[in-house]
Scaffold this motif. Structure first.
Motif, mmCIF file in Angstrom:
data_model
loop_
_atom_site.group_PDB
_atom_site.id
_atom_site.type_symbol
_atom_site.label_atom_id
_atom_site.label_comp_id
_atom_site.label_asym_id
_atom_site.label_seq_id
_atom_site.Cartn_x
_atom_site.Cartn_y
_atom_site.Cartn_z
ATOM 1 N N PRO A 61 0.810 -1.225 0.000
ATOM 2 C CA PRO A 61 0.000 0.000 0.000
ATOM 3 C C PRO A 61 0.847 1.282 0.000
ATOM 4 O O PRO A 61 0.489 2.259 -0.664
ATOM 5 C CB PRO A 61 -0.827 -0.114 1.285
ATOM 6 N N GLN A 62 1.966 1.282 0.709
ATOM 7 C CA GLN A 62 2.839 2.458 0.702
ATOM 8 C C GLN A 62 3.369 2.731 -0.705
ATOM 9 O O GLN A 62 3.408 3.879 -1.147
ATOM 10 C CB GLN A 62 4.017 2.263 1.659
ATOM 11 N N MET A 63 3.773 1.671 -1.397
ATOM 12 C CA MET A 63 4.280 1.843 -2.766
ATOM 13 C C MET A 63 3.178 2.358 -3.682
ATOM 14 O O MET A 63 3.424 3.225 -4.521
ATOM 15 C CB MET A 63 4.844 0.527 -3.299
ATOM 16 N N ALA A 68 0.988 6.655 -6.938
ATOM 17 C CA ALA A 68 -0.379 6.857 -7.438
ATOM 18 C C ALA A 68 -0.794 5.695 -8.336
ATOM 19 O O ALA A 68 -1.330 5.876 -9.421
ATOM 20 C CB ALA A 68 -0.511 8.195 -8.159
ATOM 21 N N LEU A 69 -0.500 4.484 -7.861
ATOM 22 C CA LEU A 69 -0.867 3.260 -8.564
ATOM 23 C C LEU A 69 -1.792 2.445 -7.672
ATOM 24 O O LEU A 69 -1.706 2.527 -6.450
ATOM 25 C CB LEU A 69 0.380 2.428 -8.886
ATOM 26 N N SER A 70 -2.616 1.626 -8.280
ATOM 27 C CA SER A 70 -3.507 0.801 -7.476
ATOM 28 C C SER A 70 -2.700 -0.234 -6.698
ATOM 29 O O SER A 70 -1.667 -0.720 -7.163
ATOM 30 C CB SER A 70 -4.549 0.114 -8.347
ATOM 31 N N ARG A 71 -3.207 -0.572 -5.512
ATOM 32 C CA ARG A 71 -2.551 -1.577 -4.690
ATOM 33 C C ARG A 71 -2.482 -2.909 -5.439
ATOM 34 O O ARG A 71 -1.489 -3.622 -5.374
ATOM 35 C CB ARG A 71 -3.299 -1.744 -3.364
ATOM 36 N N GLN A 72 -3.527 -3.221 -6.199
ATOM 37 C CA GLN A 72 -3.563 -4.471 -6.940
ATOM 38 C C GLN A 72 -2.469 -4.527 -8.003
ATOM 39 O O GLN A 72 -1.820 -5.561 -8.178
ATOM 40 C CB GLN A 72 -4.936 -4.678 -7.603
ATOM 41 N N PHE A 73 -2.263 -3.429 -8.711
ATOM 42 C CA PHE A 73 -1.206 -3.389 -9.722
ATOM 43 C C PHE A 73 0.155 -3.573 -9.064
ATOM 44 O O PHE A 73 0.987 -4.358 -9.530
ATOM 45 C CB PHE A 73 -1.245 -2.074 -10.509
ATOM 46 N N LEU A 145 2.347 18.158 -9.686
ATOM 47 C CA LEU A 145 1.993 16.920 -8.995
ATOM 48 C C LEU A 145 1.315 17.225 -7.665
ATOM 49 O O LEU A 145 0.313 16.602 -7.311
ATOM 50 C CB LEU A 145 3.238 16.056 -8.780
ATOM 51 N N GLY A 146 1.840 18.194 -6.940
ATOM 52 C CA GLY A 146 1.236 18.580 -5.666
ATOM 53 C C GLY A 146 -0.191 19.072 -5.814
ATOM 54 O O GLY A 146 -1.033 18.840 -4.948
ATOM 55 N N ALA A 147 -0.482 19.711 -6.941
ATOM 56 C CA ALA A 147 -1.829 20.246 -7.167
ATOM 57 C C ALA A 147 -2.859 19.142 -7.366
ATOM 58 O O ALA A 147 -4.053 19.369 -7.171
ATOM 59 C CB ALA A 147 -1.827 21.179 -8.374
ATOM 60 N N VAL A 148 -2.421 17.947 -7.730
ATOM 61 C CA VAL A 148 -3.356 16.836 -7.949
ATOM 62 C C VAL A 148 -3.085 15.666 -7.002
ATOM 63 O O VAL A 148 -3.566 14.563 -7.218
ATOM 64 C CB VAL A 148 -3.334 16.354 -9.423
ATOM 65 N N SER A 149 -2.354 15.933 -5.943
ATOM 66 C CA SER A 149 -1.964 14.851 -5.026
ATOM 67 C C SER A 149 -3.137 14.279 -4.241
ATOM 68 O O SER A 149 -3.044 13.198 -3.685
ATOM 69 C CB SER A 149 -0.878 15.322 -4.059
ATOM 70 N N ASP A 150 -4.272 14.988 -4.231
ATOM 71 C CA ASP A 150 -5.429 14.494 -3.511
ATOM 72 C C ASP A 150 -6.290 13.545 -4.338
ATOM 73 O O ASP A 150 -7.265 12.995 -3.846
ATOM 74 C CB ASP A 150 -6.289 15.658 -3.015
ATOM 75 N N VAL A 151 -5.907 13.318 -5.583
ATOM 76 C CA VAL A 151 -6.661 12.419 -6.454
ATOM 77 C C VAL A 151 -6.399 10.986 -6.029
ATOM 78 O O VAL A 151 -5.255 10.544 -5.934
ATOM 79 C CB VAL A 151 -6.270 12.618 -7.938
ATOM 80 N N GLU A 152 -7.475 10.268 -5.726
ATOM 81 C CA GLU A 152 -7.371 8.884 -5.255
ATOM 82 C C GLU A 152 -7.076 7.932 -6.392
ATOM 83 O O GLU A 152 -7.547 8.122 -7.509
ATOM 84 C CB GLU A 152 -8.684 8.457 -4.588
ATOM 85 N N VAL A 153 -6.291 6.905 -6.108
ATOM 86 C CA VAL A 153 -6.020 5.835 -7.058
ATOM 87 C C VAL A 153 -6.526 4.555 -6.432
ATOM 88 O O VAL A 153 -6.303 4.305 -5.260
ATOM 89 C CB VAL A 153 -4.498 5.728 -7.343
ATOM 90 N N ASP A 154 -7.185 3.738 -7.213
ATOM 91 C CA ASP A 154 -7.677 2.414 -6.802
ATOM 92 C C ASP A 154 -9.046 2.204 -7.274
ATOM 93 O O ASP A 154 -9.933 2.807 -7.464
ATOM 94 C CB ASP A 154 -7.617 2.196 -5.289
#
Length: 154
Positions: A61-63, A68-73, A145-154
């Protein structure tokens, strides 16, 4: 050219130009890595190995959050790297059920080989770029990147 901050309307137009360059650059670099795949290290496995090289042992999960990659990937890439003997899971003293993933010696050797080759290629980039040019590029991309850092991945 001025050193004054751009008004938001102009900034948006100029940063859109950056996005239009980053996309093709990213895709071409991915393709180059895929074509030049070394030691069985594809793009996804390479990203895992590089994160571990730079940060030390991490959980899946940390990686995922860091890239900004899914945990599954990330889990699939970790599994692939583990099958090749490039990473191993070790107990996580902070969390019994979330293992830490760390590089093996073979994994360290593989990512060092890949990054040395990449550095050789990147050292051939022309344009008379200066330290200030690269610093400005890193600053701009980091801000974007900081401006979109709140975008969730998963």
């Amino acid at each position: 050219m001025t050193d004054e901050p751009l008004p938001p309307e102009e900034l948006a137009v100029r940063l859109a130009e950056v996005y239009l360059l980053v996309g093709p650059l990213y895709r071409r670099v991915l393709r180059k890595v895929e074509l030049d795949e070394m030691e069985g290290v594809g793009v996804g496995v390479r990203a895992v190995l590089d994160m571990l090289r730079l940060n030390g042992p991490m959980t899946v999960p940390q990686m995922g959050r860091a890239q900004a990659l899914s945990r599954q990937f990330v889990q699939r890439m970790v599994n692939d790297a583990a099958e090749r003997g490039l990473v191993e899971a070790v107990p996580n003293p902070a969390h019994r059920r979330s293992w830490l993933i760390r590089l093996t010696e073979a994994g360290r050797a593989a990512i060092e080989l890949v990054t040395a080759r990449e550095h050789g290629l990147l050292g051939q980039v022309g344009g008379g770029l200066t330290q200030a040019d690269v610093d400005a590029c890193v600053k701009v991309l980091s801000s974007m990147l900081g401006a979109v850092s709140d975008v969730e991945v998963d």
